[in-house]
Motif scaffolding. Sequence first.
Motif, mmCIF file in Angstrom:
data_model
loop_
_atom_site.group_PDB
_atom_site.id
_atom_site.type_symbol
_atom_site.label_atom_id
_atom_site.label_comp_id
_atom_site.label_asym_id
_atom_site.label_seq_id
_atom_site.Cartn_x
_atom_site.Cartn_y
_atom_site.Cartn_z
ATOM 1 N N LYS B 51 -30.773 29.708 5.874
ATOM 2 C CA LYS B 51 -30.055 30.879 4.919
ATOM 3 C C LYS B 51 -28.339 29.329 5.439
ATOM 4 C CE LYS B 51 -31.015 35.476 4.288
ATOM 5 N NZ LYS B 51 -30.309 36.018 4.528
ATOM 6 N N ARG B 53 -25.206 29.092 1.138
ATOM 7 C CA ARG B 53 -24.496 29.124 0.522
ATOM 8 C C ARG B 53 -25.147 28.820 -1.026
ATOM 9 N NH1 ARG B 53 -19.354 31.224 3.072
ATOM 10 N NH2 ARG B 53 -19.799 29.352 4.085
ATOM 11 N N SER B 59 -20.018 34.119 -1.408
ATOM 12 C CA SER B 59 -20.584 35.060 -0.793
ATOM 13 C C SER B 59 -22.139 35.619 -0.889
ATOM 14 C CB SER B 59 -19.443 36.343 -0.854
ATOM 15 O OG SER B 59 -19.962 36.551 -2.052
ATOM 16 N N LYS B 60 -22.979 35.096 -1.928
ATOM 17 C CA LYS B 60 -24.389 35.378 -2.338
ATOM 18 C C LYS B 60 -24.936 34.523 -1.185
ATOM 19 C CE LYS B 60 -27.707 34.860 -5.087
ATOM 20 N NZ LYS B 60 -27.751 34.207 -6.397
ATOM 21 N N LYS B 61 -25.638 34.519 -0.361
ATOM 22 C CA LYS B 61 -26.699 34.140 1.155
ATOM 23 C C LYS B 61 -28.187 33.778 0.401
ATOM 24 C CE LYS B 61 -24.029 33.655 4.933
ATOM 25 N NZ LYS B 61 -24.011 32.624 6.170
ATOM 26 N N GLU B 62 -28.463 32.499 0.406
ATOM 27 C CA GLU B 62 -30.015 32.441 0.041
ATOM 28 C C GLU B 62 -30.626 32.012 0.709
ATOM 29 O OE1 GLU B 62 -29.442 32.308 -4.740
ATOM 30 O OE2 GLU B 62 -28.629 30.318 -3.582
ATOM 31 N N GLU B 63 -32.394 32.074 0.772
ATOM 32 C CA GLU B 63 -32.485 31.087 1.438
ATOM 33 C C GLU B 63 -33.427 29.773 1.065
ATOM 34 O OE1 GLU B 63 -35.377 35.262 3.312
ATOM 35 O OE2 GLU B 63 -36.497 34.082 1.661
ATOM 36 N N LYS B 217 -27.697 29.215 10.412
ATOM 37 C CA LYS B 217 -26.632 29.698 9.506
ATOM 38 C C LYS B 217 -26.113 29.195 8.703
ATOM 39 C CE LYS B 217 -26.286 34.868 9.930
ATOM 40 N NZ LYS B 217 -25.856 35.620 10.302
ATOM 41 N N GLY B 218 -25.774 28.678 7.192
ATOM 42 C CA GLY B 218 -24.903 28.469 7.225
ATOM 43 C C GLY B 218 -24.367 26.664 6.729
ATOM 44 N N SER B 221 -24.326 24.676 3.836
ATOM 45 C CA SER B 221 -23.980 25.129 2.326
ATOM 46 C C SER B 221 -23.606 24.094 1.830
ATOM 47 C CB SER B 221 -23.259 26.208 3.558
ATOM 48 O OG SER B 221 -21.960 25.514 3.783
#
Lengths: 98, 230
Positions: B51, B53, B59-63, B217-218, B221
Motif C-alpha cells: 500500500k 500513496r 490521503s488516498k491509499k493505493e495498492e 505500509k506507506g 510513498s
Amino acid sequence: MPAQPSKLARDIFEAQIDFEGQKLVELIATFLLIVVGALSFIAGYILQDIKLSLYGGLGGTALTFLIVVPAWPFYNKNPVKWLPAGYAAELAANKGIQ
Amino acid sequence: MHNSLTRIQNTFGFFTTVAFVVAALIAVTDFITPRTPSTGLISPTNVQVVKGRPHYYSSKKEEYAIIKFSLDADLSSLFTWNTKQLFVYVTAEWPGNKNDTNEAVIWDSIITNPSADHLQNIGPVAMKKLKRSAEGKTIDPSRGLLKLRNQKPKYQITHPSGKIAEKENVILKLHYNVQPWVGVLSWNQDQDIGPWKKLAGGVSEKFTLPALKNKNKGKDSQAKRKTPQN
C-alpha cells in the motif's frame, strides 16, 4: 585594368568569370557534389559509420565551394573580345560614303 | 554562374538536393537490413503488492505492485549504422473488467549506439566509461545483448481504481523502439515485415499478483510510479 581601388575590391568580391568558365564551373560543381554524396554514402555504408558519411559529405562540399567560388585563372581563359571603341560609328560612317 | 554570389547560391542549392538524396538512401538501407530480435527468458522473479500513496501529501491509499524480473534478450541485430538509440521497455499486462487490457511500464532503458553516446544523459564519469567501452567502434551490437537477473522495476504500478492485488493472468512483455538517425521510427512487430522479423518470444508466462503485504505500509510513498490508462 581597374582604375580605382573601389573597383578593384568589387572585382575581387564579384569574381566574374568568362562564358566558357561559367559552363565549366557549372559542370564541375554538379559533378563534384554528386561524387561527394555518392562516395560518402558508399563509404559510410561499407564501414557502417554514419559520422563518416556526415563529415565526409560536409568536407567534400566545402572543398567543392573552394574550387567553384573563387575566380580561378582557368575560368578566365576565354575572355570576350570586344570590338574597338567607336568601331560601329566608323562603320556607319563608311557605309554612308559608299 | 558569372559571379561569386551566384556560384555560392547555385552550389549550395544543389548541395541541399544531394544531402536530401543521401539521407533518403541512408533511410532506405534500414529496410534491407535484417532484424532478428529474440528473447531467451522473460519472467517475474519476485512480486510484491504494497500500500502506498500516489504522492507525499495524498490521503488516498493505493495498492502498488513491485515486480522484479529476469530478462535475456538479443537485440543486437537492431544496431546498424543508422541506429541512433534503442528504447527498450518491459510492460505488465493484465485483463480488465470487460474486454480491455491494462498495460503499465515497469522498466525501461535507453541503449545508445556509439555514434550517439554523447546524447546519453549521464554523469561525466559514466559518460567516459560508456565512450571507452566503444572506443574505435562505429556500431556496437553487443550492447543489444540484455542479461538482467532479478532486476528491480523502475516503476511501481497501480490501477486507477487503486486495486491491483491478486490480479490474475498478468504477463510481462518486452517492447522496443528503434530510433534511427534518419528514417522511420519503428517498434517491435507482432509479424514479419520483409527482412524485419517479429520479436521472437518476448512474453512471459501468466502469473498472479500476490495478496497485499500489510507491513510495508506507506514505506514506498515517494518512489517513482506509473499508472496505466485504464
